[in-house]
Scaffold this motif. Structure first.
Motif, PDB file in Angstrom:
ATOM      1  N   VAL A   1      47.725  38.784  34.079  1.00  0.00           N
ATOM      2  CA  VAL A   1      46.474  38.040  34.744  1.00  0.00           C
ATOM      3  C   VAL A   1      45.158  38.657  34.627  1.00  0.00           C
ATOM      4  O   VAL A   1      44.061  38.472  34.325  1.00  0.00           O
ATOM      5  CB  VAL A   1      46.780  37.313  36.098  1.00  0.00           C
TER       6      VAL A   1
ATOM      7  N   ALA B   1      43.841  39.335  31.369  1.00  0.00           N
ATOM      8  CA  ALA B   1      43.306  37.934  30.481  1.00  0.00           C
ATOM      9  C   ALA B   1      42.033  37.803  31.403  1.00  0.00           C
ATOM     10  O   ALA B   1      40.998  37.351  30.629  1.00  0.00           O
ATOM     11  CB  ALA B   1      44.320  37.154  30.861  1.00  0.00           C
ATOM     12  N   LYS B   2      41.806  37.977  32.468  1.00  0.00           N
ATOM     13  CA  LYS B   2      40.593  37.760  33.232  1.00  0.00           C
ATOM     14  C   LYS B   2      39.462  38.879  32.635  1.00  0.00           C
ATOM     15  O   LYS B   2      38.250  38.469  32.478  1.00  0.00           O
ATOM     16  CB  LYS B   2      40.713  38.225  34.643  1.00  0.00           C
TER      17      LYS B   2
ATOM     18  N   ARG C   1      38.455  37.386  29.411  1.00  0.00           N
ATOM     19  CA  ARG C   1      37.541  36.221  29.677  1.00  0.00           C
ATOM     20  C   ARG C   1      36.241  36.587  30.009  1.00  0.00           C
ATOM     21  O   ARG C   1      35.356  35.913  29.250  1.00  0.00           O
ATOM     22  CB  ARG C   1      38.209  35.278  30.514  1.00  0.00           C
TER      23      ARG C   1
ATOM     24  N   VAL D   1      42.101  31.521  33.823  1.00  0.00           N
ATOM     25  CA  VAL D   1      42.970  32.126  33.284  1.00  0.00           C
ATOM     26  C   VAL D   1      44.219  31.184  33.615  1.00  0.00           C
ATOM     27  O   VAL D   1      44.533  30.967  34.633  1.00  0.00           O
ATOM     28  CB  VAL D   1      43.405  33.514  33.814  1.00  0.00           C
TER      29      VAL D   1
ATOM     30  N   ALA E   1      49.476  34.655  28.973  1.00  0.00           N
ATOM     31  CA  ALA E   1      48.336  34.193  29.513  1.00  0.00           C
ATOM     32  C   ALA E   1      47.507  33.650  28.398  1.00  0.00           C
ATOM     33  O   ALA E   1      47.596  33.767  27.258  1.00  0.00           O
ATOM     34  CB  ALA E   1      47.635  35.103  30.323  1.00  0.00           C
TER      35      ALA E   1
ATOM     36  N   ILE F   1      43.378  31.647  27.901  1.00  0.00           N
ATOM     37  CA  ILE F   1      42.073  31.379  28.467  1.00  0.00           C
ATOM     38  C   ILE F   1      41.760  29.902  28.457  1.00  0.00           C
ATOM     39  O   ILE F   1      41.900  29.333  27.309  1.00  0.00           O
ATOM     40  CB  ILE F   1      41.081  32.198  27.944  1.00  0.00           C
TER      41      ILE F   1
END
Length: 318
Positions: A232, A235-236, A239, A257, A266, A268
């Motif tokens: 996570v 992925a953040k 993003r 996310v 994950a 977006i």
């Protein structure tokens, strides 16, 4: 309810519920039931607390992380239990997981259940009741919740200020509900750890949650999703690096996310007003190896009219 280091107890709610979008002054009475439920008749006998402090909302620029305020309670007038949920713990869920099972008791939709659908959501919320004069506030790193099979709609207009908690015998606070997308599909909430930190308070709890080794329903759902905190966080970061480009997609109103199509993956998520072929063509299929999902949400708005004063699901003592 929450308390400070001096054990003074407060009602916890949203700024837009008990502080009238920054306009209310300390000491202003907070009434229960809310004014819209008693035809706007102000009676001091209905007062249960007095506004103490708020986190100022930033409109038209800047970033918000919470819509929150507290009001010192009149001793004996308020119980820390939540109607139809009961006692909660003093500890909180500092790092929710996608798929975590949650519940809330709200003024309008009563008790509902759902799951944490996305994390680290960046969204713009409209605080105006006048469609011709929007009053926008940008929120970052929010929690998104969707309903369950039993209660597909997790929240409705009037539920702002509800505490979102876990589903177990001694629920822990997860987030503070304050807004939702206009199509009713998704609820937007402030992470409770950020709320408590901004207001320098802690939860008032009267039960002890199960040991971490006990597998609750939330843990089962999270395990099925299979996304680690590291996934996570990564992925953040992706993003955030591509936020400007993602928000340039026609009609984009926010990002988050979410879970990908594969276990442990994950994705977006980009929220758009309309899901048209043109929008689909303009959106990337992936960024840095992460799939990009488009979700039609329209504009988000706070879930309480500004003429209400307090509508959370308090339980009277006794």
């Amino acid at each position: 309810m929450v308390q400070d280091s001096n054990d003074i107890q407060y009602v916890l709610s949203n700024n837009h519920v008990i502080a009238n979008q920054n306009k209310a002054k300390p000491g202003q009475l907070i009434v229960q039931p809310g004014l819209v439920d008693v035809e706007c008749v102000q009676a001091s006998s209905n007062a249960v607390a007095a506004l103490s402090r708020k986190v100022k909302l930033k409109f038209g620029g800047g970033k918000n992380t919470v819509d929150a305020a507290i009001a010192e309670v009149d001793p004996g007038d308020v119980s820390p239990e939540i109607l139809f949920i009961g006692e909660i713990a003093s500890s909180v869920v500092g790092a929710p997981t996608i798929g975590m099972a949650v519940q809330k008791m709200g003024r309008t939709s009563c008790i509902t259940t759902g799951i944490v659908a996305a994390l680290d959501a960046n969204v713009t919320v409209n605080y105006s009741d006048n469609p011709k004069k929007p009053k926008l506030a940008r929120f970052v790193n929010q929690i998104l919740v969707t309903g369950s099979t039993e209660t597909p709609v997790f929240s409705q207009l009037g539920d702002s200020g509800s505490l979102i908690v876990t589903e177990n015998d001694c629920p822990q606070a997860v987030a503070l509900l304050f807004a939702g997308f206009s199509n009713g599909s998704t609820t937007i909430a402030n992470p409770i750890s950020e709320v408590l930190s901004k207001l320098d308070v802690s939860m008032v709890g009267t039960c002890t949650p199960p040991p971490a080794s006990d597998t609750a329903q939330a843990d089962v759902l999270s395990a099925n999703v299979g996304m680690s905190k590291e996934v996570v966080a990564s992925a953040k970061a992706v993003r955030d690096r591509h936020e400007d480009a993602l928000m340039s997609i026609p009609g984009a109103v926010g990002t988050a996310v979410a879970a990908g199509d594969q276990p442990g993956q994950a994705a977006i998520e980009v929220f758009v007003k309309k899901l048209t072929p043109q929008v689909q063509d303009a959106a990337p299929k992936e960024v840095e190896g992460l799939p990009v999902k488009l979700d039609r949400k329209r504009r988000s708005r706070r879930l309480l009219s500004s003429n209400a004063r307090f509508m959370s699901a308090l339980r009277a003592p006794g």
